[in-house]
Design an enzyme around this catalytic site. Sequence first.
Site, PDB file in Angstrom:
ATOM      1  N   GLY A  29      -3.830   7.171  -5.136  1.00 56.96           N
ATOM      2  CA  GLY A  29      -4.755   6.287  -5.852  1.00 56.96           C
ATOM      3  C   GLY A  29      -4.069   5.385  -6.867  1.00 56.96           C
ATOM      4  N   LEU A  31      -4.508   2.114  -6.864  1.00 59.96           N
ATOM      5  CA  LEU A  31      -3.943   1.337  -5.767  1.00 59.96           C
ATOM      6  C   LEU A  31      -3.422  -0.022  -6.219  1.00 59.96           C
ATOM      7  CD1 LEU A  31      -6.677   2.157  -3.099  1.00 59.96           C
ATOM      8  CD2 LEU A  31      -4.502   3.334  -3.518  1.00 59.96           C
ATOM      9  N   HIS A  32      -2.360  -0.451  -5.535  1.00 59.58           N
ATOM     10  CA  HIS A  32      -1.776  -1.769  -5.774  1.00 59.58           C
ATOM     11  C   HIS A  32      -1.464  -2.399  -4.410  1.00 59.58           C
ATOM     12  CE1 HIS A  32       1.912   0.325  -4.841  1.00 59.58           C
ATOM     13  NE2 HIS A  32       1.748   1.134  -5.868  1.00 59.58           N
ATOM     14  N   GLY A  34       1.165  -2.623  -2.762  1.00 60.39           N
ATOM     15  CA  GLY A  34       1.996  -1.783  -1.886  1.00 60.39           C
ATOM     16  C   GLY A  34       1.115  -0.908  -1.011  1.00 60.39           C
ATOM     17  N   HIS A  35       0.167  -0.204  -1.660  1.00 57.81           N
ATOM     18  CA  HIS A  35      -0.770   0.618  -0.883  1.00 57.81           C
ATOM     19  C   HIS A  35      -1.568  -0.250   0.087  1.00 57.81           C
ATOM     20  CE1 HIS A  35      -0.632   3.010  -4.794  1.00 57.81           C
ATOM     21  NE2 HIS A  35      -0.262   3.903  -3.913  1.00 57.81           N
ATOM     22  N   GLN A 146       8.294   2.531   2.613  1.00 53.66           N
ATOM     23  CA  GLN A 146       9.752   2.658   2.456  1.00 53.66           C
ATOM     24  C   GLN A 146      10.128   2.864   0.982  1.00 53.66           C
ATOM     25  OE1 GLN A 146      12.135   3.028   4.604  1.00 53.66           O
ATOM     26  NE2 GLN A 146      13.782   2.928   3.086  1.00 53.66           N
ATOM     27  N   LYS A 147       9.240   2.452   0.071  1.00 47.78           N
ATOM     28  CA  LYS A 147       9.441   2.682  -1.370  1.00 47.78           C
ATOM     29  C   LYS A 147       9.875   4.120  -1.655  1.00 47.78           C
ATOM     30  CE  LYS A 147       8.488   2.601  -5.908  1.00 47.78           C
ATOM     31  NZ  LYS A 147       8.024   3.935  -6.138  1.00 47.78           N
ATOM     32  N   VAL A 174       6.760  -3.338  -1.173  1.00 46.57           N
ATOM     33  CA  VAL A 174       6.167  -4.545  -1.758  1.00 46.57           C
ATOM     34  C   VAL A 174       6.606  -4.618  -3.216  1.00 46.57           C
ATOM     35  CG1 VAL A 174       4.012  -5.731  -2.326  1.00 46.57           C
ATOM     36  CG2 VAL A 174       4.211  -4.430  -0.192  1.00 46.57           C
ATOM     37  N   SER A 184       2.275   2.857  -8.959  1.00 44.60           N
ATOM     38  CA  SER A 184       1.183   3.189  -9.878  1.00 44.60           C
ATOM     39  C   SER A 184       1.743   3.488 -11.270  1.00 44.60           C
ATOM     40  CB  SER A 184       0.414   4.402  -9.363  1.00 44.60           C
ATOM     41  OG  SER A 184      -0.026   4.166  -8.039  1.00 44.60           O
TER      42      SER A 184
HETATM   43  P1  AMP Z   1       1.513   7.074  -3.739  1.00 41.90           P
HETATM   44  O1  AMP Z   1       0.098   6.722  -4.087  1.00 41.90           O
HETATM   45  O2  AMP Z   1       2.501   6.696  -4.786  1.00 41.90           O
HETATM   46  O3  AMP Z   1       1.660   8.491  -3.252  1.00 41.90           O
HETATM   47  O4  AMP Z   1       1.868   6.155  -2.494  1.00 41.90           O
HETATM   48  C1  AMP Z   1       1.118   6.222  -1.304  1.00 41.90           C
HETATM   49  C2  AMP Z   1       1.888   5.523  -0.211  1.00 41.90           C
HETATM   50  O5  AMP Z   1       2.085   4.151  -0.569  1.00 41.90           O
HETATM   51  C3  AMP Z   1       3.276   6.129   0.003  1.00 41.90           C
HETATM   52  O6  AMP Z   1       3.555   6.182   1.399  1.00 41.90           O
HETATM   53  C4  AMP Z   1       4.168   5.161  -0.704  1.00 41.90           C
HETATM   54  O7  AMP Z   1       5.488   5.117  -0.192  1.00 41.90           O
HETATM   55  C5  AMP Z   1       3.456   3.844  -0.467  1.00 41.90           C
HETATM   56  N1  AMP Z   1       3.855   2.870  -1.471  1.00 41.90           N
HETATM   57  C6  AMP Z   1       3.849   3.042  -2.816  1.00 41.90           C
HETATM   58  N2  AMP Z   1       4.342   1.934  -3.427  1.00 41.90           N
HETATM   59  C7  AMP Z   1       4.665   1.060  -2.449  1.00 41.90           C
HETATM   60  C8  AMP Z   1       5.237  -0.249  -2.434  1.00 41.90           C
HETATM   61  N3  AMP Z   1       5.583  -0.880  -3.554  1.00 41.90           N
HETATM   62  N4  AMP Z   1       5.448  -0.836  -1.243  1.00 41.90           N
HETATM   63  C9  AMP Z   1       5.128  -0.193  -0.084  1.00 41.90           C
HETATM   64  N5  AMP Z   1       4.585   1.032  -0.038  1.00 41.90           N
HETATM   65  C10 AMP Z   1       4.364   1.662  -1.200  1.00 41.90           C
END
Ligand code: AMP
Length: 284
Positions: A29, A31-32, A34-35, A146-147, A174, A184
């Site tokens: 959550g 969210l930005h 990237g998500h 890939q982050k 992203v 986040s």
């Molecule tokens: P998180 O909410 O941080 O657990 O992220 C959820 C998914 O979004 C994971 O697979 C992360 O690798 C991906 N994610 C997080 N930030 C980015 C970003 N800047 N660019 C691409 N994917 C992202």
Amino acid sequence: MIVLEDIAGVRAARSSDLTSSWGLVPTMGFLHEGHLSLVRQARAENDVVAVSIFVNPTQFAPHEDLGTYPRDLQRDLALLAAERVDYVFVPQDHEMYPAGFQTRVVVEEVTRPLEGLSRPTHFQGVTTVVAKLFNIFQPKRAYFGQKDAQQTVVVRRMVVDLDFPLELVICPTVREPDGLAMSSRNAKLTTKQRKAATILFRALSTARDSILAGESSGARIRELMEDVIASESLARLDYVSVASSQTLAEIETVAGEVLISLAVYFGEVRLIDNTLVRGTSPDA
Ligand code: AMP
């Protein structure tokens, strides 16, 4: 868009629609973009798109930032509705980990270096919750960024080793216009720390440029990155790494594709970033 809080609700939706392809995007959550890039790719490739929002307690160590992890469910739901998501799963902790829960999914070697050195129990929390989500949703495809480079390697290992019948789709990182990878946790940075945080991307760019210019010594590349981070007084280095993109073991000499990665603290906020680079030496 249907918001579900219980596993039984997801199972009922899935079992009434077994012929459609489901794409799952697991998130914590806040969210930005990237998500949302993962959500858009899932939307383009599947009949049904499901997003989970769960700040998974088992992937945080007691001293980490579970309690202060940023959350804004209403905003997240509005963003997901605008992307035409079909299902959002927002379980409470006790739904995922009811009383008596005592099972862990443990991936071994690839969880030990890099993030594993600083966060030794992190990945077993990740693989346990991701395995549960895969079982609950039975997606045809699951989307990861890939982050979190090591996470992609660890989850891929689990999918192969435990025969999950799904395709993993890894989406590019992203970034903000100044290069900072979206996260986040960026929301927790002060204005000064946010400016300073561009140092991660600059360290990665320095490493990448040196490899493309012919540098092949892992030690020298790590030193270059350490020097860049040391030039920023607000940054406290956790690690820099030049590793095999397959095994994640540190490498002496760049040959083929390498994963350049690092983790840096700004105050209490810990940021990670990485890039994949292909060496230019003749045997690369
Ligand atoms: P998180 O909410 O941080 O657990 O992220 C959820 C998914 O979004 C994971 O697979 C992360 O690798 C991906 N994610 C997080 N930030 C980015 C970003 N800047 N660019 C691409 N994917 C992202």
